[in-house]
Motif scaffolding. Structure first.
Motif, PDB file in Angstrom:
ATOM      1  N   GLU A   7     -32.644 -29.937  32.687  1.00 28.27           N
ATOM      2  CA  GLU A   7     -32.136 -30.829  31.538  1.00 28.27           C
ATOM      3  C   GLU A   7     -33.399 -31.393  31.060  1.00 28.27           C
ATOM      4  O   GLU A   7     -34.177 -31.946  31.773  1.00 28.27           O
ATOM      5  N   THR A   8     -33.480 -31.672  29.955  1.00 24.69           N
ATOM      6  CA  THR A   8     -34.508 -32.678  29.179  1.00 24.69           C
ATOM      7  C   THR A   8     -34.335 -33.985  29.354  1.00 24.69           C
ATOM      8  O   THR A   8     -33.287 -34.602  29.211  1.00 24.69           O
TER       9      THR A   8
ATOM     10  N   VAL B 230     -20.433 -23.652  32.536  1.00 25.52           N
ATOM     11  CA  VAL B 230     -19.621 -22.457  32.743  1.00 25.52           C
ATOM     12  C   VAL B 230     -20.093 -21.592  31.367  1.00 25.52           C
ATOM     13  O   VAL B 230     -20.173 -22.091  30.304  1.00 25.52           O
ATOM     14  N   ARG B 231     -20.686 -20.447  31.904  1.00 21.29           N
ATOM     15  CA  ARG B 231     -20.974 -19.576  30.595  1.00 21.29           C
ATOM     16  C   ARG B 231     -20.134 -18.249  30.589  1.00 21.29           C
ATOM     17  O   ARG B 231     -19.960 -17.513  31.835  1.00 21.29           O
ATOM     18  N   GLU B 232     -19.426 -17.961  29.364  1.00 24.23           N
ATOM     19  CA  GLU B 232     -18.541 -16.816  29.568  1.00 24.23           C
ATOM     20  C   GLU B 232     -19.146 -15.806  28.214  1.00 24.23           C
ATOM     21  O   GLU B 232     -19.453 -16.125  27.080  1.00 24.23           O
ATOM     22  N   ASP B 233     -19.531 -14.702  28.612  1.00 22.88           N
ATOM     23  CA  ASP B 233     -20.143 -13.628  27.679  1.00 22.88           C
ATOM     24  C   ASP B 233     -21.510 -14.078  27.083  1.00 22.88           C
ATOM     25  O   ASP B 233     -21.739 -14.034  26.206  1.00 22.88           O
ATOM     26  N   GLY B 234     -22.210 -14.853  28.151  1.00 21.39           N
ATOM     27  CA  GLY B 234     -23.265 -15.268  27.630  1.00 21.39           C
ATOM     28  C   GLY B 234     -23.639 -16.591  26.919  1.00 21.39           C
ATOM     29  O   GLY B 234     -24.543 -17.265  26.597  1.00 21.39           O
ATOM     30  N   LYS B 235     -22.286 -17.438  26.799  1.00 21.80           N
ATOM     31  CA  LYS B 235     -22.200 -18.595  25.978  1.00 21.80           C
ATOM     32  C   LYS B 235     -21.786 -19.726  26.986  1.00 21.80           C
ATOM     33  O   LYS B 235     -20.787 -19.628  27.464  1.00 21.80           O
ATOM     34  N   ARG B 236     -22.471 -21.082  26.627  1.00 22.26           N
ATOM     35  CA  ARG B 236     -21.943 -22.190  27.266  1.00 22.26           C
ATOM     36  C   ARG B 236     -20.669 -22.327  26.666  1.00 22.26           C
ATOM     37  O   ARG B 236     -20.387 -22.472  25.519  1.00 22.26           O
TER      38      ARG B 236
ATOM     39  N   PRO C  53     -20.126 -27.051  22.481  1.00 29.98           N
ATOM     40  CA  PRO C  53     -21.456 -26.818  22.691  1.00 29.98           C
ATOM     41  C   PRO C  53     -22.245 -26.818  21.048  1.00 29.98           C
ATOM     42  O   PRO C  53     -21.470 -26.235  20.246  1.00 29.98           O
ATOM     43  N   VAL C  54     -23.334 -27.126  20.980  1.00 30.90           N
ATOM     44  CA  VAL C  54     -23.958 -27.561  19.577  1.00 30.90           C
ATOM     45  C   VAL C  54     -25.502 -26.810  19.895  1.00 30.90           C
ATOM     46  O   VAL C  54     -26.072 -27.545  20.722  1.00 30.90           O
ATOM     47  N   PHE C  55     -26.059 -26.275  19.231  1.00 33.18           N
ATOM     48  CA  PHE C  55     -27.444 -25.698  19.270  1.00 33.18           C
ATOM     49  C   PHE C  55     -28.269 -26.790  18.828  1.00 33.18           C
ATOM     50  O   PHE C  55     -28.070 -27.242  18.010  1.00 33.18           O
ATOM     51  N   CYS C  56     -29.151 -27.073  19.443  1.00 39.84           N
ATOM     52  CA  CYS C  56     -30.316 -28.340  19.143  1.00 39.84           C
ATOM     53  C   CYS C  56     -31.794 -27.422  18.826  1.00 39.84           C
ATOM     54  O   CYS C  56     -32.162 -27.118  19.688  1.00 39.84           O
TER      55      CYS C  56
ATOM     56  N   LEU D 245     -34.284 -29.047  18.261  1.00 43.37           N
ATOM     57  CA  LEU D 245     -35.318 -29.921  18.958  1.00 43.37           C
ATOM     58  C   LEU D 245     -35.912 -29.170  20.251  1.00 43.37           C
ATOM     59  O   LEU D 245     -37.049 -29.287  20.598  1.00 43.37           O
ATOM     60  N   ILE D 246     -35.050 -28.536  21.045  1.00 45.62           N
ATOM     61  CA  ILE D 246     -35.127 -28.376  22.464  1.00 45.62           C
ATOM     62  C   ILE D 246     -34.915 -26.637  22.311  1.00 45.62           C
ATOM     63  O   ILE D 246     -34.929 -25.946  23.621  1.00 45.62           O
ATOM     64  N   SER D 247     -34.638 -26.069  21.285  1.00 47.45           N
ATOM     65  CA  SER D 247     -34.111 -24.541  21.157  1.00 47.45           C
ATOM     66  C   SER D 247     -33.148 -24.301  22.195  1.00 47.45           C
ATOM     67  O   SER D 247     -33.226 -23.157  22.694  1.00 47.45           O
ATOM     68  N   ALA D 248     -32.175 -24.960  22.340  1.00 48.69           N
ATOM     69  CA  ALA D 248     -31.016 -24.819  23.572  1.00 48.69           C
ATOM     70  C   ALA D 248     -29.862 -25.484  23.152  1.00 48.69           C
ATOM     71  O   ALA D 248     -29.956 -26.300  22.238  1.00 48.69           O
ATOM     72  N   SER D 249     -28.954 -25.287  23.912  1.00 49.69           N
ATOM     73  CA  SER D 249     -27.895 -26.255  23.670  1.00 49.69           C
ATOM     74  C   SER D 249     -27.990 -27.541  23.936  1.00 49.69           C
ATOM     75  O   SER D 249     -28.721 -28.012  24.788  1.00 49.69           O
ATOM     76  N   LEU D 250     -27.481 -28.467  22.867  1.00 50.93           N
ATOM     77  CA  LEU D 250     -27.743 -29.800  22.993  1.00 50.93           C
ATOM     78  C   LEU D 250     -27.268 -30.432  24.428  1.00 50.93           C
ATOM     79  O   LEU D 250     -26.357 -30.371  24.845  1.00 50.93           O
TER      80      LEU D 250
END
Length: 346
Positions: free
Chosen positions: A147-148, A255-261, A322-325, A327-332
């Motif tokens: 984690e950042t 938890v990730r379902e089909d590749g998504k948090r 979940p929200v894509f961020c 700034l970190i090129s990943a889920s916030l």
């Protein structure tokens, strides 16, 4: 990837009461003790983050008495950790850019120089702390769980504006994951996948709970092709058992379902279905920067103790959905590690 060594601008410098030879310099959300007069405000400097492992080079030899380490996995070098000087916390290391020329060439603020300076991430030897026969690196759907830290990206606080968030307890153990994909069932630590040969404490925990069979049924019921669960494995013998547990426990945080948090609520529902624990949820709120506008405010929020005693490592903050961020090129998501914990446990 984490910028362990980067070019950063010194935002301000302040004196340390009673100190004639040192002062406090600030970069990003960090503060470092430096030699007095070594830097001026707005100077560019090379900043080395906490947990950097610096190579054996003349530029770093002044760290030998305080920071030298040698392990089978990491080799020799100098480990940077949180320290205290004259009552002030110092996190990381600041050195003049000129000290590394002409190696660095032209530099600019934010430039990542980790590879050029041969800096590595200090890691506890995973195989020595949790056991297990390594059979490979992490499968594709099981990402690293780093984690950042908010100090490394203070702008992450504002990224939580006008959204619902939750704060969970950062459990002090070892990151372990389980997942099912087209290649079968996987059990991993932070960096490696493990073999089912009776040598991995976490693999035995998974088998005793029947998690493979439960996950397979859950996937069938929910028409999933990929399913990954990630959490913190805590037990006597891991990280000095700072949670003071009498038996192993695994606290799910992703938890990730089909590749998504999935969302916070979905994570909790999945854990209930599989009869596993999730990380404690300390707070649910709206508009994080309105309540915790600064790094210092979040650091104060991160302090505390675990239920059985022992200094709490800190907290993790995420949106409830979940929200894509960018700034970190990943889920916030971000973590806030307690300075009191760091000073006590290194």
């Amino acid at each position: 990837m984490r910028k362990l060594a980067s070019i950063q601008r010194i935002t301000h410098i302040e004196p340390i009461e009673g100190a004639d030879k040192i002062e406090l310099a600030h970069v990003l959300g960090w503060q470092c003790v430096v030699n007095k007069g070594q830097f001026k405000e707005n100077d560019l400097a090379v900043y080395f983050e906490v947990d950097s492992f610096l190579p054996i080079k003349p530029e770093f030899e002044f760290l030998r008495s305080s920071s030298y380490k040698k392990t089978d996995l990491m080799g020799e070098g100098f480990r940077l950790r949180t320290m205290k000087f004259r009552g002030q916390i110092s996190q990381g290391l600041l050195l003049p850019v000129s000290q590394f020329q002409p190696l660095l060439g032209d530099t600019e603020e934010g430039m990542d120089v980790t590879d050029k300076l041969e800096v590595k991430l200090w890691e506890i030897e995973e195989r020595a702390t949790t056991g297990g026969t390594v059979i490979g690196n992490l499968p594709m759907d099981i990402p690293h769980t780093d984690e950042t830290r908010v100090q490394a990206e203070p702008a992450l606080i504002q990224a939580f504006a006008n959204m619902e968030y939750y704060i969970s307890t950062k459990m002090d153990g070892s990151s372990h994951s389980i997942g099912i994909d087209e290649n079968g069932f996987h059990v991993t630590g932070h960096n490696y996948e493990y073999k089912d040969d009776g040598t991995s404490a976490f693999y035995e925990f998974v088998k005793n709970r029947g998690l493979k069979e439960k996950m397979e049924q859950f996937m069938k019921d929910n028409n999933l092709s990929l399913f990954t669960i990630q959490g913190e494995f805590c037990a006597p013998g891991i990280q000095n058992n700072r949670l003071r547990l009498k038996k192993p426990a695994w606290y799910v945080f992703t938890v990730r379902e089909d590749g998504k948090r999935v969302s916070m609520q979905r994570m909790m529902d999945v854990c209930q279905s599989l009869c596993v624990e999730h990380v404690p949820i300390e707070e649910i709120g709206f508009d994080l920067p309105a309540k915790y506008p600064t790094v210092d405010a979040l650091l104060a929020r991160a302090d505390g103790e675990y239920p059985n005693g022992g200094r709490k490592e800190g907290i993790v903050i995420r949106p409830t959905e979940p929200v894509f961020c960018p700034l970190i090129s990943a889920s916030l998501s971000m973590k806030v590690v307690s300075n009191k914990y760091l000073l006590k446990n290194g």
